[in-house]
Design an enzyme around this catalytic site. Sequence first.
Site, PDB file in Angstrom:
ATOM      1  CE  LYS A   1      -3.353  -1.724   3.191  1.00  0.00           C
ATOM      2  NZ  LYS A   1      -3.579  -2.548   4.668  1.00  0.00           N
ATOM      3  N   GLY A   2       2.000   0.877   0.376  1.00  0.00           N
ATOM      4  CA  GLY A   2       2.719   2.162   0.675  1.00  0.00           C
ATOM      5  C   GLY A   2       3.088   3.367   0.021  1.00  0.00           C
TER       6      GLY A   2
ATOM      7  CD  GLU B   1       8.510  -0.738  -3.166  1.00  0.00           C
ATOM      8  OE1 GLU B   1       7.520  -0.027  -2.570  1.00  0.00           O
ATOM      9  OE2 GLU B   1       8.770  -1.325  -2.356  1.00  0.00           O
ATOM     10  CG  ASP B   2       7.144   2.406   0.300  1.00  0.00           C
ATOM     11  OD1 ASP B   2       7.649   1.466  -0.362  1.00  0.00           O
ATOM     12  OD2 ASP B   2       6.121   2.035   1.628  1.00  0.00           O
TER      13      ASP B   2
ATOM     14  CG  ASP C   1      14.670  -1.539   4.694  1.00  0.00           C
ATOM     15  OD1 ASP C   1      15.696  -0.694   4.796  1.00  0.00           O
ATOM     16  OD2 ASP C   1      14.052  -2.529   5.885  1.00  0.00           O
TER      17      ASP C   1
ATOM     18  CE  LYS D   1      14.947   2.394   6.326  1.00  0.00           C
ATOM     19  NZ  LYS D   1      14.173   1.837   7.579  1.00  0.00           N
TER      20      LYS D   1
HETATM   21  P1  5GP Z   1      12.881  -4.613   1.537  1.00  0.00           P
HETATM   22  O1  5GP Z   1      12.333  -5.830   0.903  1.00  0.00           O
HETATM   23  O2  5GP Z   1      13.784  -3.602   0.500  1.00  0.00           O
HETATM   24  O3  5GP Z   1      13.922  -4.669   2.447  1.00  0.00           O
HETATM   25  O4  5GP Z   1      11.559  -3.342   2.128  1.00  0.00           O
HETATM   26  C1  5GP Z   1      10.676  -2.839   1.832  1.00  0.00           C
HETATM   27  C2  5GP Z   1       9.332  -3.044   2.059  1.00  0.00           C
HETATM   28  O5  5GP Z   1       9.729  -2.799   3.428  1.00  0.00           O
HETATM   29  C3  5GP Z   1       8.938  -1.482   1.665  1.00  0.00           C
HETATM   30  O6  5GP Z   1       8.239  -1.602   1.015  1.00  0.00           O
HETATM   31  C4  5GP Z   1       8.062  -0.531   3.214  1.00  0.00           C
HETATM   32  O7  5GP Z   1       7.094  -1.111   2.400  1.00  0.00           O
HETATM   33  C5  5GP Z   1       9.002  -2.014   3.987  1.00  0.00           C
HETATM   34  N1  5GP Z   1       9.840   0.026   4.767  1.00  0.00           N
HETATM   35  C6  5GP Z   1      10.927  -0.368   4.933  1.00  0.00           C
HETATM   36  N2  5GP Z   1      11.633   0.591   5.469  1.00  0.00           N
HETATM   37  C7  5GP Z   1      10.755   1.212   6.267  1.00  0.00           C
HETATM   38  C8  5GP Z   1      10.029   2.535   7.125  1.00  0.00           C
HETATM   39  O8  5GP Z   1      11.505   2.214   7.197  1.00  0.00           O
HETATM   40  N3  5GP Z   1       9.750   2.628   7.281  1.00  0.00           N
HETATM   41  C9  5GP Z   1       7.703   1.733   6.343  1.00  0.00           C
HETATM   42  N4  5GP Z   1       6.872   2.402   6.988  1.00  0.00           N
HETATM   43  N5  5GP Z   1       8.540   0.668   6.037  1.00  0.00           N
HETATM   44  C10 5GP Z   1       9.558   0.468   5.608  1.00  0.00           C
END
Ligand code: 5GP
Length: 179
Positions: free
Chosen positions: A45-46, A101-102, A105, A133
Amino acid sequence: MDRDAIKTPQVMLSQAQLTNRVAELGAEITRDYAAKDLVLVGVLKGSFMFMADLARAIDLPLRCDFLGLSSYGSSTKSTGVVAFTKDLSGPVEGRDVLIIEDIVDTGLTMAYLLKNLQTRKPASTRIASLLSKPARRQVEIDVDYLGFTIEDRFVVGYGLDFDGLYRNLPYIGTIDDGD
Ligand code: 5GP
């Protein structure tokens, strides 16, 4: 709902900073995708707020579709487990897919999604992410259109949640204590 437990986030990126950067990204995408068959694929949803603003900053004919991926429960740390909660409503074969994408990470969600979308034979696939990040990256991901690189803090607002809350804030803020 215990409203007293809901903290007011510290502003990390203001509404004006987001507005300006989204306009710049929209202009860049408009230049790059002229004469392409663009479909924005929002990751729910982000990304909903970023996508709504970015789509309006792109001055081209385009389509919008959405998919749901979940990698977080209520916790603030990624589990690395990715699941489809909703699929695209139509094929993307031969189209120029821009994933919206929001935040990237660890990169695990995006790596999973890129691999999955490749099987659907799009003409091209690129990524637009509001935030990144890099300190937490586990797999290398090329973000083609990036809003902001941020430090390793848990952020909320402008579509991003904590336990389902804060998505409606017009800015990006932090609710952790910075440790
Ligand atoms: P990844 O798979 O890259 O670790 O994570 C991606 C998803 O994790 C993002 O689409 C988001 O939904 C969630 N996410 C990662 N970091 C954050 C953060 O600092 N805040 C929030 N609210 N969601 C995050």
